[in-house]
Design a protein around this motif. Sequence first.
Motif: not given
Length: 155
Positions: A29-36, A58-62
């Motif tokens: 998963l490269s399109d996400v911040s470390h925290g998310a 961020d989590l809703l997007v994922l």
Amino acid sequence: MNNQASRSPVFKAMLETEMEESLSDTIKLSDVSHGALCAFVDFLYTAEAPLDDDMACDLLVLANKYEINHLKNYGENFLISKLNWESSLKNYSFAHQHNAKTLLDDALSLILDTMDNLNEREEYLELVEKDPRLVVNIYEAYYSKTGRCCRCHQS
């Protein structure tokens, strides 16, 4: 992650078909911040995640991308609990972009209740520039709700 992959039809397909992920038994998963990403993995294992407005988005997007409905509802419910007049346009646009129907409906309802002040808001002017179709949707909903005609503004 195989047990957790079953919570996502997208992950399941990645790991059960002849895709790169199944061959390496790894999902990148490269399109996400470390925290998310950490919160996302925690949610997959515990069905809980610490949320603030940004993390919920961020989590809703994922969740939308990987079709994890429980996480999507979790993020949506958090954003709805924080929804107010100031955040309604931003959340309406975000919800439209990420297929968050409940958030979309609640944000639209709040916008319609405060239509008299809509044109004065900076977020409104940004939305006119960025996504005028959403502005049209807002006005169509408003005219439908009030029984006014869109063209002549009369009942």
